[in-house]
Design an enzyme around this catalytic site. Structure first.
Site, PDB file in Angstrom:
ATOM      1  N   TYR A  27       3.819  -6.072  17.573  1.00 22.90           N
ATOM      2  CA  TYR A  27       3.382  -5.726  15.687  1.00 22.90           C
ATOM      3  C   TYR A  27       4.479  -4.377  16.548  1.00 22.90           C
ATOM      4  O   TYR A  27       5.684  -4.644  15.785  1.00 22.90           O
ATOM      5  CB  TYR A  27       1.984  -5.392  15.532  1.00 22.90           C
ATOM      6  CG  TYR A  27       2.575  -4.234  14.292  1.00 22.90           C
ATOM      7  CD1 TYR A  27       3.248  -4.011  12.754  1.00 22.90           C
ATOM      8  CD2 TYR A  27       2.324  -3.219  14.135  1.00 22.90           C
ATOM      9  CE1 TYR A  27       3.386  -3.539  12.333  1.00 22.90           C
ATOM     10  CE2 TYR A  27       2.240  -2.181  13.675  1.00 22.90           C
ATOM     11  CZ  TYR A  27       2.718  -2.251  12.415  1.00 22.90           C
ATOM     12  OH  TYR A  27       2.873  -1.553  11.807  1.00 22.90           O
ATOM     13  N   LYS A  29       8.453  -3.300  15.817  1.00 24.69           N
ATOM     14  CA  LYS A  29       8.970  -1.523  15.293  1.00 24.69           C
ATOM     15  C   LYS A  29      10.029  -1.500  15.962  1.00 24.69           C
ATOM     16  O   LYS A  29      11.130  -0.274  15.435  1.00 24.69           O
ATOM     17  CB  LYS A  29       7.781  -1.148  15.084  1.00 24.69           C
ATOM     18  CG  LYS A  29       6.886  -1.483  13.658  1.00 24.69           C
ATOM     19  CD  LYS A  29       7.307  -1.078  12.454  1.00 24.69           C
ATOM     20  CE  LYS A  29       6.302  -2.010  11.598  1.00 24.69           C
ATOM     21  NZ  LYS A  29       7.618  -2.166  10.460  1.00 24.69           N
ATOM     22  N   SER A  87       6.201   3.351  13.074  1.00 22.70           N
ATOM     23  CA  SER A  87       4.518   3.627  13.641  1.00 22.70           C
ATOM     24  C   SER A  87       4.397   4.191  14.702  1.00 22.70           C
ATOM     25  O   SER A  87       5.078   4.327  15.528  1.00 22.70           O
ATOM     26  CB  SER A  87       3.782   2.126  13.122  1.00 22.70           C
ATOM     27  OG  SER A  87       2.622   2.275  14.087  1.00 22.70           O
ATOM     28  N   PHE A  96       1.497  -1.635   0.633  1.00 21.83           N
ATOM     29  CA  PHE A  96       0.073   0.039  -0.086  1.00 21.83           C
ATOM     30  C   PHE A  96       0.915   1.126  -0.021  1.00 21.83           C
ATOM     31  O   PHE A  96       0.585   2.074  -1.010  1.00 21.83           O
ATOM     32  CB  PHE A  96      -0.831   0.295   1.548  1.00 21.83           C
ATOM     33  CG  PHE A  96      -1.640   1.183   1.625  1.00 21.83           C
ATOM     34  CD1 PHE A  96      -2.426   1.979  -0.028  1.00 21.83           C
ATOM     35  CD2 PHE A  96      -1.842   1.537   2.646  1.00 21.83           C
ATOM     36  CE1 PHE A  96      -2.764   3.399   0.804  1.00 21.83           C
ATOM     37  CE2 PHE A  96      -2.538   2.928   3.572  1.00 21.83           C
ATOM     38  CZ  PHE A  96      -2.922   3.139   2.005  1.00 21.83           C
TER      39      PHE A  96
HETATM   40  P1  NAD Z   1       1.628  -3.673   2.860  1.00 25.40           P
HETATM   41  O1  NAD Z   1       1.678  -5.225   3.725  1.00 25.40           O
HETATM   42  O2  NAD Z   1       0.403  -3.412   2.170  1.00 25.40           O
HETATM   43  O3  NAD Z   1       3.105  -3.421   1.870  1.00 25.40           O
HETATM   44  C1  NAD Z   1       4.044  -3.947   3.064  1.00 25.40           C
HETATM   45  C2  NAD Z   1       4.529  -5.354   1.439  1.00 25.40           C
HETATM   46  O4  NAD Z   1       5.574  -5.542   2.197  1.00 25.40           O
HETATM   47  C3  NAD Z   1       4.044  -6.057   0.759  1.00 25.40           C
HETATM   48  O5  NAD Z   1       3.581  -5.796  -0.455  1.00 25.40           O
HETATM   49  C4  NAD Z   1       4.480  -7.202   1.111  1.00 25.40           C
HETATM   50  O6  NAD Z   1       4.261  -8.144   0.510  1.00 25.40           O
HETATM   51  C5  NAD Z   1       5.819  -7.500   1.429  1.00 25.40           C
HETATM   52  N1  NAD Z   1       6.993  -7.706   2.649  1.00 25.40           N
HETATM   53  C6  NAD Z   1       6.684  -7.923   3.924  1.00 25.40           C
HETATM   54  N2  NAD Z   1       7.732  -9.188   4.445  1.00 25.40           N
HETATM   55  C7  NAD Z   1       8.353  -9.147   3.281  1.00 25.40           C
HETATM   56  C8  NAD Z   1       9.513  -9.804   3.512  1.00 25.40           C
HETATM   57  N3  NAD Z   1       9.877 -10.394   4.020  1.00 25.40           N
HETATM   58  N4  NAD Z   1      10.194  -9.335   1.606  1.00 25.40           N
HETATM   59  C9  NAD Z   1      10.238  -8.886   0.632  1.00 25.40           C
HETATM   60  N5  NAD Z   1       8.872  -8.437   1.103  1.00 25.40           N
HETATM   61  C10 NAD Z   1       7.729  -8.607   2.422  1.00 25.40           C
HETATM   62  O7  NAD Z   1       1.509  -2.846   4.441  1.00 25.40           O
HETATM   63  P2  NAD Z   1       1.516  -1.200   4.077  1.00 25.40           P
HETATM   64  O8  NAD Z   1       0.788  -0.763   4.962  1.00 25.40           O
HETATM   65  O9  NAD Z   1       2.465  -0.469   3.003  1.00 25.40           O
HETATM   66  O10 NAD Z   1       3.356  -0.842   5.128  1.00 25.40           O
HETATM   67  C11 NAD Z   1       4.153  -0.734   5.024  1.00 25.40           C
HETATM   68  C12 NAD Z   1       5.365  -0.358   6.169  1.00 25.40           C
HETATM   69  O11 NAD Z   1       4.609   0.478   6.830  1.00 25.40           O
HETATM   70  C13 NAD Z   1       5.203  -2.234   6.929  1.00 25.40           C
HETATM   71  O12 NAD Z   1       6.311  -2.308   7.259  1.00 25.40           O
HETATM   72  C14 NAD Z   1       4.260  -1.357   8.159  1.00 25.40           C
HETATM   73  O13 NAD Z   1       4.579  -2.071   9.376  1.00 25.40           O
HETATM   74  C15 NAD Z   1       4.264   0.410   7.869  1.00 25.40           C
HETATM   75  N6  NAD Z   1       3.453   0.833   8.540  1.00 25.40           N
HETATM   76  C16 NAD Z   1       2.336   1.075   7.912  1.00 25.40           C
HETATM   77  C17 NAD Z   1       1.334   1.122   8.432  1.00 25.40           C
HETATM   78  C18 NAD Z   1      -0.317   1.279   8.077  1.00 25.40           C
HETATM   79  O14 NAD Z   1      -1.589   1.101   8.810  1.00 25.40           O
HETATM   80  N7  NAD Z   1      -0.948   0.514   6.404  1.00 25.40           N
HETATM   81  C19 NAD Z   1       0.818   2.380   9.311  1.00 25.40           C
HETATM   82  C20 NAD Z   1       2.605   2.442  10.377  1.00 25.40           C
HETATM   83  C21 NAD Z   1       3.384   1.305   9.797  1.00 25.40           C
HETATM   84  C1  UD1 Z   2      -4.226   0.315  13.653  1.00 25.11           C
HETATM   85  C2  UD1 Z   2      -3.258  -1.009  15.180  1.00 25.11           C
HETATM   86  C3  UD1 Z   2      -1.894   0.359  14.596  1.00 25.11           C
HETATM   87  C4  UD1 Z   2      -1.453   0.043  13.668  1.00 25.11           C
HETATM   88  C5  UD1 Z   2      -3.082   0.537  12.325  1.00 25.11           C
HETATM   89  C6  UD1 Z   2      -2.199   1.245  10.703  1.00 25.11           C
HETATM   90  C7  UD1 Z   2      -4.624  -1.982  16.748  1.00 25.11           C
HETATM   91  C8  UD1 Z   2      -5.028  -2.370  18.076  1.00 25.11           C
HETATM   92  N1  UD1 Z   2      -3.639  -0.602  16.220  1.00 25.11           N
HETATM   93  O1  UD1 Z   2      -4.408   1.268  14.653  1.00 25.11           O
HETATM   94  O2  UD1 Z   2      -1.218  -0.117  15.332  1.00 25.11           O
HETATM   95  O3  UD1 Z   2      -0.687   1.061  13.112  1.00 25.11           O
HETATM   96  O4  UD1 Z   2      -3.867  -0.063  12.887  1.00 25.11           O
HETATM   97  O5  UD1 Z   2      -3.401   1.766  10.584  1.00 25.11           O
HETATM   98  O6  UD1 Z   2      -5.427  -2.916  15.830  1.00 25.11           O
HETATM   99  N2  UD1 Z   2     -12.869   0.969  14.365  1.00 25.11           N
HETATM  100  C9  UD1 Z   2     -14.075   0.284  14.134  1.00 25.11           C
HETATM  101  N3  UD1 Z   2     -14.269  -0.480  13.208  1.00 25.11           N
HETATM  102  C10 UD1 Z   2     -13.490  -1.069  12.886  1.00 25.11           C
HETATM  103  C11 UD1 Z   2     -12.276  -1.070  12.383  1.00 25.11           C
HETATM  104  C12 UD1 Z   2     -11.726   0.144  13.230  1.00 25.11           C
HETATM  105  O7  UD1 Z   2     -15.048   0.952  14.911  1.00 25.11           O
HETATM  106  O8  UD1 Z   2     -13.830  -2.263  12.010  1.00 25.11           O
HETATM  107  C13 UD1 Z   2     -12.464   1.874  15.005  1.00 25.11           C
HETATM  108  C14 UD1 Z   2     -11.768   1.617  16.212  1.00 25.11           C
HETATM  109  O9  UD1 Z   2     -12.244   1.182  16.993  1.00 25.11           O
HETATM  110  C15 UD1 Z   2     -10.473   3.261  16.459  1.00 25.11           C
HETATM  111  C16 UD1 Z   2     -10.513   4.048  14.251  1.00 25.11           C
HETATM  112  O10 UD1 Z   2     -11.994   3.261  13.980  1.00 25.11           O
HETATM  113  O11 UD1 Z   2     -11.140   4.016  17.244  1.00 25.11           O
HETATM  114  C17 UD1 Z   2      -9.139   3.509  13.629  1.00 25.11           C
HETATM  115  O12 UD1 Z   2      -8.902   1.706  13.767  1.00 25.11           O
HETATM  116  P1  UD1 Z   2      -7.800   1.238  12.865  1.00 25.11           P
HETATM  117  O13 UD1 Z   2      -8.436   1.548  10.939  1.00 25.11           O
HETATM  118  O14 UD1 Z   2      -8.102  -0.565  12.701  1.00 25.11           O
HETATM  119  O15 UD1 Z   2      -6.503   2.022  13.203  1.00 25.11           O
HETATM  120  P2  UD1 Z   2      -6.007   2.367  14.201  1.00 25.11           P
HETATM  121  O16 UD1 Z   2      -6.818   0.954  15.443  1.00 25.11           O
HETATM  122  O17 UD1 Z   2      -6.125   3.348  14.965  1.00 25.11           O
END
Ligand code: NAD
Ligand code: UD1
Length: 333
Positions: free
Chosen positions: A148, A152, A124, A11
């Site tokens: 998780y 990080k 994160s 993503f």
């Molecule tokens: P995502 O799952 O869409 O993307 C991660 C990508 O890494 C995927 O395409 C997956 O196939 C690949 N991958 C995983 N393990 C691998 C490995 N060992 N070798 C090669 N490829 C591998 O997730 P994202 O939402 O794009 O997140 C990217 C990064 O940001 C992650 O490290 C995630 O923990 C961090 N992050 C995401 C969020 C969020 O809400 N999306 C929030 C905070 C941090």
């Molecule tokens: C979650 C993760 C966080 C991660 C983030 C990525 C948990 C406890 N935390 O955060 O570690 O970095 O995703 O984006 O899982 N909600 C609903 N209904 C739903 C889903 C969510 O009401 O079906 C509410 C939740 O209670 C929260 C808000 O929506 O208040 C956001 O939730 P979500 O999108 O899952 O993100 P985080 O909980 O902030």
């Protein structure tokens, strides 16, 4: 610059690839496709109007990563590759430590061997844990509440030790808040597998008829309307934050952790209301118990990113919902 994106078909990685290619950087991608699809590469190439060298492989493969770094004369790595489900990390912690921590260590080893010493790491906001004050600034104590988040934090600490051991490294840990939204083309976006855990992808599936209703996890928090409040950030703003961090690494040495958020908290009901405007339809919902492990509210202090990276988020909540909805309407799964 020549840049390697690990997890670049995911993503956040795919949106960052689009932004960096648009700025004229040479982007190389490694992804093992454990949470993404090869078709994203074709979509990215349509957006960028050029091909991206792509390796289907794992960051834990030291030989492969070393050879990619050397063959493409990589100057900086942006390390997105990781697993991100909080729930799954509690059920299978070793899988998370192996992939997220082990994968990062192997990447660092490969970089050291290839003498590539610029690294941007996907961290994160979850590293902060229960807020002792808000907004979270980068000095806030670190105490993640789940496996998780601990993976990080461990990677952040290893990276800090690495930079202390060798002052040539430039390392930036970007602490993302809640990324949502999609590329304006509607060609790439968030494509979760199975039933989504997070709010925005869940809403998308309800509105497109794949799920019957949204569960609102608690409406009795001490927040403005009783539902959880989060700092949602448009994924394109986040992608541009990586471009800014990349520019920062040109003259920087050492280790920094920097929040990427908007600094503005929105509630579950705010997001529902904005999405209803985008999709021009009502979202069926049911209030349920609070989800275990959820915090009532958190959001970012954003001054450090402004000062060091000269970057700030520009896109509003409506644009986040409009772009998510546009992508959802065209998404194949
Ligand atoms: P995502 O799952 O869409 O993307 C991660 C990508 O890494 C995927 O395409 C997956 O196939 C690949 N991958 C995983 N393990 C691998 C490995 N060992 N070798 C090669 N490829 C591998 O997730 P994202 O939402 O794009 O997140 C990217 C990064 O940001 C992650 O490290 C995630 O923990 C961090 N992050 C995401 C969020 C969020 O809400 N999306 C929030 C905070 C941090
Ligand atoms: C979650 C993760 C966080 C991660 C983030 C990525 C948990 C406890 N935390 O955060 O570690 O970095 O995703 O984006 O899982 N909600 C609903 N209904 C739903 C889903 C969510 O009401 O079906 C509410 C939740 O209670 C929260 C808000 O929506 O208040 C956001 O939730 P979500 O999108 O899952 O993100 P985080 O909980 O902030």
């Amino acid at each position: 610059m020549n840049i390697l994106l690990t997890g670049g078909l995911g993503f956040i990685g795919s949106h960052t690839a689009a932004v960096l290619a648009g700025e004229g950087h040479e982007v190389v991608i490694i992804d093992n496709l454990c949470n993404s699809q090869r078709q994203t590469l074709g979509s990215l190439e349509m957006i960028a109007g050029k091909k991206f060298p792509f390796y289907e492989g794992d960051v834990r493969d030291l030989t492969l990563v070393k050879s990619i770094l050397q063959d493409h004369q990589i100057e900086c790595v942006i390390h997105f590759a990781g697993l991100k489900s909080v729930a799954e990390s509690g059920v299978d912690p070793l899988k998370y430590f192996d992939n997220n921590v082990g994968g990062s260590i192997t990447l660092m080893e490969a970089m050291q061997a290839a003498n590539v010493k610029k690294l941007i790491f996907s961290s994160s906001a979850t590293v902060y844990g229960i807020p002792q004050y808000l907004p979270y600034d980068e000095e806030h104590p670190l105490s993640p509440m789940n496996v998780y988040g601990r993976t990080k934090l461990q990677v952040e600490e290893i990276l800090q030790d690495l930079s202390r051991s060798d002052p040539d490294w430039s390392i930036v840990c970007l602490r993302y808040f809640n990324p949502i939204g999609a590329h304006e083309s509607g060609l790439i976006g968030e494509l979760p597998q199975g039933i989504p855990n997070n709010l925005m992808p869940y809403i998308c599936q309800v509105v497109s008829g794949k799920l019957p209703h949204l569960n609102v996890f608690g409406d009795d928090y001490d927040t403005k309307d009783g539902t959880g409040e989060r700092d949602y950030i448009h994924v394109m703003d986040l992608a541009e934050g990586h471009a800014a961090a990349l520019a920062f690494t040109r003259d920087h040495k050492g280790w920094e952790a920097i929040n990427l958020g908007t600094g503005i908290p929105y509630s579950v009901y705010d997001l529902i209301n904005a999405f209803e405007k985008s999709a021009k339809q009502a979202i069926p919902k049911m209030v349920k118990e609070r989800r275990s492990g959820d915090l009532p509210i958190y959001f970012a202090k954003v001054e450090k990113a402004k000062n060091l990276l000269n970057w700030e988020a520009k896109r509003d909540l409506q644009l986040m919902c409009d772009s998510s909805w546009k992508y959802q309407q065209g998404a194949k799964r």
